[in-house]
Design a protein around this motif. Structure first.
Motif, PDB file in Angstrom:
ATOM      1  N   ALA A   6       0.741  -1.205  -0.034  1.00  0.00           N
ATOM      2  CA  ALA A   6      -0.057   0.148  -0.150  1.00  0.00           C
ATOM      3  C   ALA A   6       0.759   1.411   0.032  1.00  0.00           C
ATOM      4  O   ALA A   6       0.465   2.288  -0.729  1.00  0.00           O
ATOM      5  N   ILE A   7       1.923   1.346   0.679  1.00  0.00           N
ATOM      6  CA  ILE A   7       2.752   2.401   0.785  1.00  0.00           C
ATOM      7  C   ILE A   7       3.276   2.520  -0.678  1.00  0.00           C
ATOM      8  O   ILE A   7       3.574   3.748  -1.227  1.00  0.00           O
ATOM      9  N   THR A   8       3.789   1.358  -1.266  1.00  0.00           N
ATOM     10  CA  THR A   8       4.483   1.630  -2.663  1.00  0.00           C
ATOM     11  C   THR A   8       3.335   2.278  -3.598  1.00  0.00           C
ATOM     12  O   THR A   8       3.785   2.988  -4.546  1.00  0.00           O
ATOM     13  N   ARG A   9       2.090   1.701  -3.442  1.00  0.00           N
ATOM     14  CA  ARG A   9       1.175   2.282  -4.368  1.00  0.00           C
ATOM     15  C   ARG A   9       0.908   3.658  -4.029  1.00  0.00           C
ATOM     16  O   ARG A   9       0.798   4.527  -5.247  1.00  0.00           O
ATOM     17  N   ALA A  10       0.887   4.116  -2.959  1.00  0.00           N
ATOM     18  CA  ALA A  10       0.801   5.666  -2.477  1.00  0.00           C
ATOM     19  C   ALA A  10       2.038   6.562  -3.106  1.00  0.00           C
ATOM     20  O   ALA A  10       2.069   7.576  -3.552  1.00  0.00           O
ATOM     21  N   ALA A  11       3.205   5.739  -2.982  1.00  0.00           N
ATOM     22  CA  ALA A  11       4.657   6.498  -3.539  1.00  0.00           C
ATOM     23  C   ALA A  11       4.605   6.703  -5.096  1.00  0.00           C
ATOM     24  O   ALA A  11       5.150   7.595  -5.502  1.00  0.00           O
ATOM     25  N   ALA A  12       3.793   5.703  -5.864  1.00  0.00           N
ATOM     26  CA  ALA A  12       3.877   5.805  -7.046  1.00  0.00           C
ATOM     27  C   ALA A  12       2.776   7.000  -7.399  1.00  0.00           C
ATOM     28  O   ALA A  12       2.987   7.694  -8.468  1.00  0.00           O
ATOM     29  N   ALA A  13       1.653   6.922  -6.634  1.00  0.00           N
ATOM     30  CA  ALA A  13       0.579   8.135  -7.042  1.00  0.00           C
ATOM     31  C   ALA A  13       1.050   9.388  -6.547  1.00  0.00           C
ATOM     32  O   ALA A  13       0.551  10.183  -7.385  1.00  0.00           O
ATOM     33  N   PHE A  14       1.850   9.714  -5.564  1.00  0.00           N
ATOM     34  CA  PHE A  14       2.151  11.093  -5.284  1.00  0.00           C
ATOM     35  C   PHE A  14       3.564  11.393  -5.512  1.00  0.00           C
ATOM     36  O   PHE A  14       3.840  12.418  -4.996  1.00  0.00           O
ATOM     37  N   GLY A  15       4.208  10.748  -6.445  1.00  0.00           N
ATOM     38  CA  GLY A  15       5.558  11.145  -7.147  1.00  0.00           C
ATOM     39  C   GLY A  15       6.790  11.052  -6.432  1.00  0.00           C
ATOM     40  O   GLY A  15       7.869  11.457  -6.617  1.00  0.00           O
ATOM     41  N   ALA A  16       6.838   9.953  -5.364  1.00  0.00           N
ATOM     42  CA  ALA A  16       8.175   9.727  -4.913  1.00  0.00           C
ATOM     43  C   ALA A  16       9.012   9.161  -5.704  1.00  0.00           C
ATOM     44  O   ALA A  16       8.762   8.589  -6.915  1.00  0.00           O
ATOM     45  N   SER A  17      10.189   9.487  -5.361  1.00  0.00           N
ATOM     46  CA  SER A  17      11.479   8.873  -6.349  1.00  0.00           C
ATOM     47  C   SER A  17      11.694   7.564  -6.228  1.00  0.00           C
ATOM     48  O   SER A  17      12.578   7.187  -7.008  1.00  0.00           O
ATOM     49  N   GLY A  18      11.547   6.954  -5.118  1.00  0.00           N
ATOM     50  CA  GLY A  18      11.750   5.777  -4.767  1.00  0.00           C
ATOM     51  C   GLY A  18      11.934   5.229  -3.462  1.00  0.00           C
ATOM     52  O   GLY A  18      11.417   6.118  -2.503  1.00  0.00           O
ATOM     53  N   ILE A  19      12.029   3.976  -2.913  1.00  0.00           N
ATOM     54  CA  ILE A  19      12.053   3.351  -1.725  1.00  0.00           C
ATOM     55  C   ILE A  19      12.876   2.589  -1.379  1.00  0.00           C
ATOM     56  O   ILE A  19      13.634   1.771  -2.583  1.00  0.00           O
ATOM     57  N   VAL A  20      13.561   2.669  -0.330  1.00  0.00           N
ATOM     58  CA  VAL A  20      14.605   1.734   0.426  1.00  0.00           C
ATOM     59  C   VAL A  20      13.674   1.045   1.450  1.00  0.00           C
ATOM     60  O   VAL A  20      13.459   1.631   2.603  1.00  0.00           O
ATOM     61  N   ALA A  21      13.946  -0.389   1.566  1.00  0.00           N
ATOM     62  CA  ALA A  21      13.597  -1.114   2.534  1.00  0.00           C
ATOM     63  C   ALA A  21      14.607  -1.668   3.452  1.00  0.00           C
ATOM     64  O   ALA A  21      15.531  -2.514   2.877  1.00  0.00           O
ATOM     65  N   ILE A  22      14.826  -1.358   4.569  1.00  0.00           N
ATOM     66  CA  ILE A  22      15.759  -1.770   5.412  1.00  0.00           C
ATOM     67  C   ILE A  22      15.372  -3.043   6.389  1.00  0.00           C
ATOM     68  O   ILE A  22      14.436  -3.320   6.359  1.00  0.00           O
ATOM     69  N   GLU A  23      16.238  -3.337   7.217  1.00  0.00           N
ATOM     70  CA  GLU A  23      16.208  -4.435   8.067  1.00  0.00           C
ATOM     71  C   GLU A  23      14.779  -4.526   8.676  1.00  0.00           C
ATOM     72  O   GLU A  23      14.270  -3.613   9.349  1.00  0.00           O
ATOM     73  N   GLY A  24      14.226  -5.640   8.855  1.00  0.00           N
ATOM     74  CA  GLY A  24      13.044  -6.141   9.639  1.00  0.00           C
ATOM     75  C   GLY A  24      11.887  -5.738   8.542  1.00  0.00           C
ATOM     76  O   GLY A  24      10.740  -5.913   8.968  1.00  0.00           O
ATOM     77  N   THR A  25      12.001  -5.395   7.309  1.00  0.00           N
ATOM     78  CA  THR A  25      10.921  -4.956   6.506  1.00  0.00           C
ATOM     79  C   THR A  25      10.516  -6.025   5.435  1.00  0.00           C
ATOM     80  O   THR A  25      11.469  -6.511   5.165  1.00  0.00           O
ATOM     81  N   ALA A  26       9.342  -6.148   5.357  1.00  0.00           N
ATOM     82  CA  ALA A  26       8.813  -7.264   4.279  1.00  0.00           C
ATOM     83  C   ALA A  26       9.248  -7.007   3.046  1.00  0.00           C
ATOM     84  O   ALA A  26       9.435  -5.921   2.701  1.00  0.00           O
ATOM     85  N   ASN A  27       9.660  -7.978   2.256  1.00  0.00           N
ATOM     86  CA  ASN A  27      10.262  -7.948   0.919  1.00  0.00           C
ATOM     87  C   ASN A  27       9.323  -7.344  -0.075  1.00  0.00           C
ATOM     88  O   ASN A  27       7.947  -7.674  -0.278  1.00  0.00           O
ATOM     89  N   PRO A  28       9.511  -6.178  -0.483  1.00  0.00           N
ATOM     90  CA  PRO A  28       8.751  -5.310  -1.485  1.00  0.00           C
ATOM     91  C   PRO A  28       8.141  -6.207  -2.525  1.00  0.00           C
ATOM     92  O   PRO A  28       7.162  -5.958  -3.576  1.00  0.00           O
ATOM     93  N   PHE A  29       9.007  -7.216  -3.027  1.00  0.00           N
ATOM     94  CA  PHE A  29       8.786  -7.958  -4.480  1.00  0.00           C
ATOM     95  C   PHE A  29       8.098  -9.281  -4.004  1.00  0.00           C
ATOM     96  O   PHE A  29       7.957 -10.232  -4.942  1.00  0.00           O
ATOM     97  N   SER A  30       7.532  -9.478  -2.766  1.00  0.00           N
ATOM     98  CA  SER A  30       6.698 -10.497  -2.517  1.00  0.00           C
ATOM     99  C   SER A  30       5.268 -10.545  -3.172  1.00  0.00           C
ATOM    100  O   SER A  30       4.968  -9.589  -3.092  1.00  0.00           O
ATOM    101  N   TRP A  31       4.726 -11.566  -3.383  1.00  0.00           N
ATOM    102  CA  TRP A  31       3.315 -11.683  -4.094  1.00  0.00           C
ATOM    103  C   TRP A  31       2.283 -10.563  -3.325  1.00  0.00           C
ATOM    104  O   TRP A  31       1.952  -9.832  -3.913  1.00  0.00           O
ATOM    105  N   LYS A  32       2.474 -10.709  -1.823  1.00  0.00           N
ATOM    106  CA  LYS A  32       1.402  -9.627  -1.339  1.00  0.00           C
ATOM    107  C   LYS A  32       1.635  -8.536  -1.445  1.00  0.00           C
ATOM    108  O   LYS A  32       0.683  -7.498  -1.603  1.00  0.00           O
ATOM    109  N   ALA A  33       3.135  -8.074  -1.259  1.00  0.00           N
ATOM    110  CA  ALA A  33       3.316  -6.578  -1.711  1.00  0.00           C
ATOM    111  C   ALA A  33       3.216  -6.175  -2.953  1.00  0.00           C
ATOM    112  O   ALA A  33       2.674  -4.922  -3.106  1.00  0.00           O
ATOM    113  N   LEU A  34       3.416  -6.974  -3.842  1.00  0.00           N
ATOM    114  CA  LEU A  34       3.207  -6.664  -5.191  1.00  0.00           C
ATOM    115  C   LEU A  34       1.741  -6.433  -5.261  1.00  0.00           C
ATOM    116  O   LEU A  34       1.336  -5.392  -6.092  1.00  0.00           O
ATOM    117  N   ARG A  35       0.933  -7.304  -4.946  1.00  0.00           N
ATOM    118  CA  ARG A  35      -0.448  -7.181  -5.215  1.00  0.00           C
ATOM    119  C   ARG A  35      -1.121  -5.950  -4.527  1.00  0.00           C
ATOM    120  O   ARG A  35      -1.992  -5.157  -5.126  1.00  0.00           O
TER     121      ARG A  35
END
Length: 291
Positions: A150-179
């Protein structure tokens, strides 16, 4: 067209293994769950919309499994999608409803599941000031992949330039995050294995200030200046930000709320902060002022 009838087929196991690879990575450099920066990794694409988004954003698709029942429908959009995927050189198979249920991670599959190849970015690429005024989200300990999506979707919608996922964060490329990202994952650079030290060093090198989102005590969101190069640090749903992350932040931002509410879902908080940053930056552009 090739057809798979058995749940024991090796391809079924491959889809199921990808569906399980959704847990947070414990630390930068940890070998599980996320590809190294610059190295392509298999990603599970569940559903027509996500597969279409992958095609639109030039994500290579290796194999796609379609429900034979839906392909057989006279007005099936799936048939056109299967044809497009096949033209791009992917392997296309049909499966029974039982096999589809086995390879899809959701309870009610939409008719297509695919395996694509995504390439996570390097932290320095995400935080580069080539964009002049980058607006980066740093996800620190956000364990729910649905929130990451959901954060990734908002980032794309509001013009963020990128995302960094650090320790303890779910994989942004897992199926649920992608969905949850609804295709946003493919529209901006994402570093899936960053470390806090990477963010601190790169931020200093690139002149990007680190702003930590906190539930109380920070500068109220309408009053903070988000026009310059900024990295917004968002903490986990329960634990919040670590002491090390708080110490690294140069400024703090708080979203004003009416009592007795003390906090918001992290994805909602991210969307509000991103919207405010976009509003400020659009006002600057409209006035013709330097950022």
């Amino acid at each position: 067209m090739e057809r798979i009838n058995s749940r024991q087929n090796a391809l079924v196991k491959r889809f199921r293994d990808l569906a399980r690879a959704a847990r947070p990575h414990a630390a930068a450099g940890h070998p599980e769950h996320a590809a190294k920066a610059g190295h392509a990794a298999d990603v599970l694409l569940d559903g027509e919309h996500l597969v279409q988004e992958a095609l639109l954003n030039d994500i290579p698709i290796e194999i796609a499994a379609f429900s034979d029942k839906q392909l057989a429908a006279a007005d099936s959009r799936m048939a056109a999608l299967a044809k497009t995927i096949k033209k791009r050189g992917a392997r296309v198979v049909t499966v029974s409803e039982q096999v589809l249920a086995a390879i899809s991670p959701v309870q009610q599959p939409s008719g297509v599941v695919a395996i694509g190849r995504a390439r996570p970015a390097d932290v320095r690429v995400v935080m580069s000031t080539v964009n002049v005024h980058p607006l980066v989200l740093v996800l620190a300990g956000i364990q729910d992949p649905g929130n990451v999506g959901a954060i990734t979707r908002a980032a794309a919608a509001f013009g963020a330039s990128g995302i960094v996922a650090i320790e303890g964060t779910a994989n942004p490329f897992s199926w649920k995050a992608l969905r949850g990202g609804m295709g946003g994952t493919f529209r901006l650079p994402i570093a899936s294995r960053g470390a806090l030290s990477d963010v601190i060093v790169t931020g200093a090198d690139e002149g990007i200030r680190l702003v930590a989102a906190v539930p109380r005590g920070g500068t109220p969101l309408p009053l903070i200046d988000l026009r310059g190069p900024t990295a917004i640090v968002l903490g986990g749903e329960g634990a919040g930000l670590s002491n090390a992350t708080m110490a690294a932040a140069q400024e703090f931002v708080t979203i004003p709320m009416h009592a007795p509410v003390e906090s918001l879902n992290v994805a909602v908080a991210a969307a509000l902060i991103l919207y405010e940053a976009l509003r400020q930056r659009q006002n600057v552009a409209a006035a013709g002022l330097p950022g």
